[in-house]
Design a protein around this motif. Structure first.
Motif, short mmCIF file in Angstrom:
data_model
loop_
_atom_site.label_atom_id
_atom_site.label_comp_id
_atom_site.label_asym_id
_atom_site.label_seq_id
_atom_site.Cartn_x
_atom_site.Cartn_y
_atom_site.Cartn_z
N THR A 159 -3.55 28.25 -51.57
CA THR A 159 -2.27 28.01 -50.88
C THR A 159 -1.33 27.17 -51.74
OG1 THR A 159 -3.36 28.13 -48.72
CG2 THR A 159 -1.21 27.05 -48.81
N GLU A 160 -1.88 26.16 -52.41
CA GLU A 160 -1.05 25.27 -53.22
C GLU A 160 -0.57 25.92 -54.51
OE1 GLU A 160 -3.48 21.85 -53.82
OE2 GLU A 160 -3.03 20.97 -51.84
N ASN A 161 -1.32 26.88 -55.01
CA ASN A 161 -1.00 27.44 -56.33
C ASN A 161 -0.52 28.88 -56.31
OD1 ASN A 161 -2.02 25.29 -58.45
ND2 ASN A 161 -3.57 25.37 -56.84
N ARG A 162 -0.57 29.51 -55.15
CA ARG A 162 -0.10 30.89 -55.06
C ARG A 162 1.42 30.91 -55.23
NH1 ARG A 162 -2.47 34.99 -50.46
NH2 ARG A 162 -2.08 36.94 -51.58
N PRO A 163 1.94 31.87 -55.98
CA PRO A 163 3.40 31.94 -56.15
C PRO A 163 4.11 31.99 -54.81
CG PRO A 163 2.31 33.47 -57.65
CD PRO A 163 1.24 32.93 -56.74
N ARG A 164 5.15 31.19 -54.68
CA ARG A 164 5.87 31.10 -53.42
C ARG A 164 7.01 32.10 -53.31
NH1 ARG A 164 3.55 26.42 -54.54
NH2 ARG A 164 2.75 25.11 -52.86
N LYS A 166 8.81 35.66 -53.07
CA LYS A 166 8.51 36.97 -52.51
C LYS A 166 9.64 37.92 -52.86
CE LYS A 166 4.70 35.92 -50.18
NZ LYS A 166 3.41 36.57 -50.43
#
Length: 286
Positions: A159-164, A166
């Protein structure tokens, strides 16, 4: 062996996400089939659970040996790209899973690499394949509390490192087309305008193909890299669009054989990341 064929796409889906390699995933699925054939029928009360346990444990063993290989790898390591359009989508059947193709994107598979093997297994089995904690505990031969802790750590990290950022498929495809046009005409300035200021490009040649051995950062540097790459392409290079790991990407062929694959991540109307796979061993299946 009808039960095995029913679950083959599921087994491949687990193994590919665990390993980031279609070639290794196919080997693991084949080994699972052999063990299934050799098993005492009394052991196989629930084929799905039995097969899921075998494939997951084989993947965990594979990851332990792969760790040393990854440390010695020349340049960035990227997953093996797979075609997910047309017949390739059947690898990730049943149809209910096709909505989860974002979990085989190059960016997501790279992120999974930062998890421990056990964290990766628990996270995928729970988050992607909807196994309950009791099933996961049996598969990994751990207690449920430990599996919950592993999942919690993995979920927090992802959650912290997934690309934000879209993007809709339409936005992605439009920017991909503009990227190709700018490369084709050698328009460095035009290409730079399509890129985020902090855009990064990773290239995987594995020491077997010419590729940048370090990530390239910044819009100007990345633009010049791709313009230069385009100019160096042989005259007989064929460029085509292909559905790669759930998104439209670029497949370049030389004399009909895959030469390089380019995927990109888009967000807020600009291109933010590139991943370039040139290692011929990773392109053989294409």
């Amino acid at each position: 062996m009808a039960d095995f064929e029913t679950y083959r796409p599921l087994l491949f889906s687990i193994a590919y996400r665990m390993l980031g390699s279609a070639m290794d995933a196919e080997d693991i699925v084949q080994e699972t089939f052999i063990r299934y054939q050799e098993a005492n029928p009394e052991q196989v009360e629930h084929p799905k659970a039995f097969l899921s346990t075998i494939v997951t444990r084989l993947c965990l063993n594979q990851l332990q040996s792969a760790r040393v290989q990854r440390e010695q790898y020349i340049g960035p390591w990227l997953p093996e790209p797979v075609i997910t359009g047309g017949d390739g989508a059947s690898l990730f059947s049943p149809a209910s899973e096709l909505g989860k193709l974002d979990t085989i994107s190059m960016a997501f598979l790279v992120l999974l690499e930062s998890l421990s093997p056990a964290e990766r297994a628990v996270f995928l089995l729970r988050e992607v394949f909807d196994y309950d904690y009791a099933e996961i505990a049996r598969i990994l031969d751990k207690d449920e509390a430990a599996c919950r802790q592993l999942f919690s750590r993995a979920k927090k990290h992802v959650t912290e490192n997934r690309p934000r950022f879209k993007a809709t498929p339409e936005e992605h495809n439009q920017l991909l087309g503009q990227f190709l046009l700018a490369c084709n005409v050698g328009d460095v300035e035009g290409l730079t305008k399509l890129l985020a200021e902090n855009v990064t490009s990773w290239s995987d040649g594995g020491g077997k193909a010419q590729a940048a051995t370090r990530p390239i950062h910044g819009a100007d540097s990345v633009a010049r890299f791709f313009i230069g790459l385009t100019k160096k392409m042989p005259a007989d290079a064929g460029v085509e669009l292909a559905d790669i790991n759930g998104k439209l990407g670029v497949l370049v062929r030389l004399s009909g054989k895959p030469f390089v694959v380019i995927t990109l991540e888009v967000g807020d109307g600009i291109i933010r990341e590139f991943r370039v796979v040139a290692n011929p061993e990773k392109l053989a299946r294409l």
